[in-house]
Design an enzyme around this catalytic site. Structure first.
Site, short mmCIF file in Angstrom:
data_model
loop_
_atom_site.label_atom_id
_atom_site.label_comp_id
_atom_site.label_asym_id
_atom_site.label_seq_id
_atom_site.Cartn_x
_atom_site.Cartn_y
_atom_site.Cartn_z
N GLU A 95 -9.52 6.81 -56.97
CA GLU A 95 -10.51 6.56 -55.92
C GLU A 95 -11.89 6.23 -56.45
O GLU A 95 -12.91 6.51 -55.81
CB GLU A 95 -10.57 7.75 -54.95
CG GLU A 95 -9.26 7.97 -54.20
CD GLU A 95 -9.27 9.21 -53.33
OE1 GLU A 95 -10.29 9.93 -53.33
OE2 GLU A 95 -8.25 9.47 -52.68
N GLU B 178 -1.59 7.52 -52.19
CA GLU B 178 -1.97 8.88 -51.78
C GLU B 178 -2.18 8.86 -50.28
O GLU B 178 -2.87 7.98 -49.75
CB GLU B 178 -3.24 9.36 -52.49
CG GLU B 178 -3.62 10.79 -52.10
CD GLU B 178 -4.83 11.30 -52.85
OE1 GLU B 178 -4.91 11.05 -54.07
OE2 GLU B 178 -5.69 11.93 -52.22
#
Length: 601
Positions: free
Chosen positions: A113, A188
């Site tokens: 991320e 995710e």
């Protein structure tokens, strides 16, 4: 979790490549704290990957860094300035997995991320190929879909990436990602309480990530909620096992929702083109192994019963309906399909989870189902499904009110001691060979440089333990400052923050410093000073600290002698206890003991 045709029967297991930094609920130790340090036994991931492989030899293994040791950035909070160094670090983890644990890593990510760097991805691909790891695929960029645009215009980047992975895509993809022709994954997702709504979230996105977004894999964060509940995202695994001291665990609805897909498909199966939304809400997918088997998964989850924590879910309606399905081609001659069923309910009614029902007849390739709201069906030619049974878990128990650890039991090695949860820094078992006296086996904070962080890590090192409800406590611990002049350590009570916000922790902290002073503070940053003075503590000598907090006052002992008394406490009235250091520095702890009582305050 892993055993085929038993429970969740997972196909993919993704682990963090530990980077010594806070990554949501704690720090995971790196296999290379320093450039000349390699240790492929730190942390729990190696053990858990091996346990997964024991149960399912075909499970796919994925590694992803959330953070990196500080030496990789050469003083900067950035891992890409020296791409060959970062690639060497990541590839060494993959090689170590094979060399020391006989684990073949199937995929590796970039930086969880965070920004991606095209040059680094190409260098990583080149490094993998040069070392004979051509079979290890790169997943990028584990954020949103931005990398897809770069891949469209950069053929070398496109060749380097095998899987485009996005996090929490809301079941949607983008045109650039589809146009690459790459496999698309929700690498995710979920991050939702494992209650009935969490099960509904999981049921909906497992289907609709493909129906809406062509994503052929959905990976849950996280696997098991096996951390203190008051840390961020408590109770957000597929199941819960947060009491290692009692052995209690809870098998939650997401386990059986997972089974609806994983027990009746395998990696290498193909989604059929005829998937989509039902007329009155819900969705269906169909997969085949191209060897005569078919599996159809149907979900009718309502909006309010399938909300994920993120992203926001637009309003939609689902109502009861009859749905007719027509099987064509090679499936036209099927006479029946096996049926597995779940009904997710509110707290007022008991759910039905992964129940085998009578086979449904198929006539001329057609069958009709009466579908109600918040249901999941699996219809399949496979007869191998099983709702695995397990013994009743031990009863839930609070953390022991009297607990001690001399750190002499060293299993597993090179990891944190039982029940300690490192929130910044890394505390490892240590064998003291330099004039140890009575302190041969200790717990040592081993980082001397701030890592490349993923969250807002503290500049102090802290590890918490115990019960968040504890109020009146007595903590005793032997401490050893290793850094002359500037070193410092603390013991603390009523710690109210962990995870990414740990640097904001309040509580009662007793600090001692190598310059012979002490202070009592109400915060980890050390800005709210309640008392300070001289202590006589010296570096490279063992000292025993005691902190007693009762009601609104605290007192402290040094080597059994009163150091201060009647300090008026401020801040939280309950929380964990903790040990730590004032910076990233070597320091040791031994003979830790806490006695606690819970009050109604």
């Amino acid at each position: 979790m892993f055993k085929p045709n038993f429970g969740a029967s997972l196909h993919i297991f993704k682990v963090e490549i530990g980077g010594d930094a806070q990554t949501t609920d704690g720090t995971e130790p790196s296999h290379m704290h320093y450039p000349d340090d390699q240790n492929y036994f730190r942390g729990y991931e190696w053990w858990l990957m091996k346990e997964a492989k024991k149960r399912n030899p075909n499970i796919k293994l994925v590694g992803l860094p959330w953070a990196f040791p500080g030496w990789i950035g050469n003083g900067k909070n950035w891992p890409y300035d020296f791409p060959d160094v970062t690639a060497y670090y990541v590839v060494s983890w993959i090689i170590g997995a094979k060399q020391y644990h006989d684990l073949d890593i199937d995929y590796v990510g970039i930086w969880n991320e965070r920004a991606f760097d095209a040059t680094y991805i190409k260098v990583l691909r080149h490094t993998l190929d040069r070392l004979g790891l051509n079979n290890v695929g790169i997943i990028a960029a584990d954020g949103q879909w931005e990398i897809a645009h770069d891949m469209v215009v950069d053929p070398y980047l496109n060749d380097a990436v095998q899987i485009i992975g996005a996090h929490y895509p809301g079941t949607l993809t983008v045109e650039d990602a589809v146009s690459t022709g790459k496999k698309l994954w929700s690498s995710e997702d979920y991050s939702t309480f494992n209650d009935e709504i969490g099960g509904g979230c999981w049921a909906r996105i497992l289907n609709q990530n493909y129906v809406n977004g062509n994503m052929t894999s959905t990976i849950s964060w996280n696997l098991v909620a096996s951390y203190y509940e008051q840390l961020p995202f408590g109770l957000e695994g597929l199941m819960t096992a947060k009491e290692p001291w009692s052995g209690n665990y809870i098998v939650s609805s997401p386990i059986w929702i997972t089974a609806h897909t994983t027990q009746f498909t395998q990696p290498g199966w193909f989604y059929l083109k005829t998937v989509g939304h039902l007329e009155k809400g819900g969705s269906y997918v169909a997969l085949t192994d191209r060897m005569g088997n078919i599996t159809i998964i149907i979900e009718t989850m309502s909006h309010d019963h399938s909300v994920c924590i993120r992203p926001p879910l637009p309003k939609f309606n689902v109502s009861a309906q009859n749905a007719t399905f027509k099987l064509d081609g090679s499936f036209n001659d099927l006479k029946s399909l096996q049926v597995w069923y779940s009904k997710l309910c509110t707290n007022a009614t008991k759910p039905t989870l992964f129940t085998k029902k009578a086979a449904i007849p198929v006539k001329d390739g057609s069958f009709t189902l009466e579908l109600n709201v918040d249901e999941v069906y699996t219809l399949t030619t496979l007869k191998t499904g099983q709702k695995g049974s397990y013994p009743n878990p031990p009863e839930s128990q609070p953390f022991p009110r009297k607990y001690k650890d001399d750190f002499n039991v060293r299993n597993p090695p090179f990891s944190e001691a039982p029940y300690f949860a490192d929130q910044s820094g890394v505390f490892e078992y240590f064998t003291n060979t330099s004039d140890p006296g009575d302190h041969v086996f200790t717990l040592r904070q081993v980082l001397t440089q701030r890592p490349i962080t993923w969250a807002t890590d503290s500049y102090q090192a802290i590890s918490v333990i115990g019960d968040y409800s504890w109020s009146n406590v007595t903590i005793t611990c032997d401490v050893y400052i290793e850094t002359p002049d500037t070193g410092s350590v603390f013991i603390a009570a009523r710690i109210d923050q962990g995870g990414s916000p740990a640097y904001l922790a309040k509580g009662i902290f007793l600090w001692v410093f190598a310059d012979g002073t002490y202070k009592v503070t109400a915060d980890l940053l050390g800005k709210i000073i309640l008392r300070k003075g001289l202590s006589g503590v010296r570096a490279r000598h063992w000292h025993t600290l005691t902190l007693r907090v009762e009601g609104c006052t605290a007192y402290g002992l040094l080597n059994g002698n009163l150091l201060f008394k009647d300090v008026l406490t401020v801040g939280p009235m309950h929380g964990w206890v903790a040990i730590g250091t004032g910076s990233f520095e070597f320091a040791q702890f031994d003979n830790f003991m806490v006695e606690a009582e819970v009050t109604d305050t």
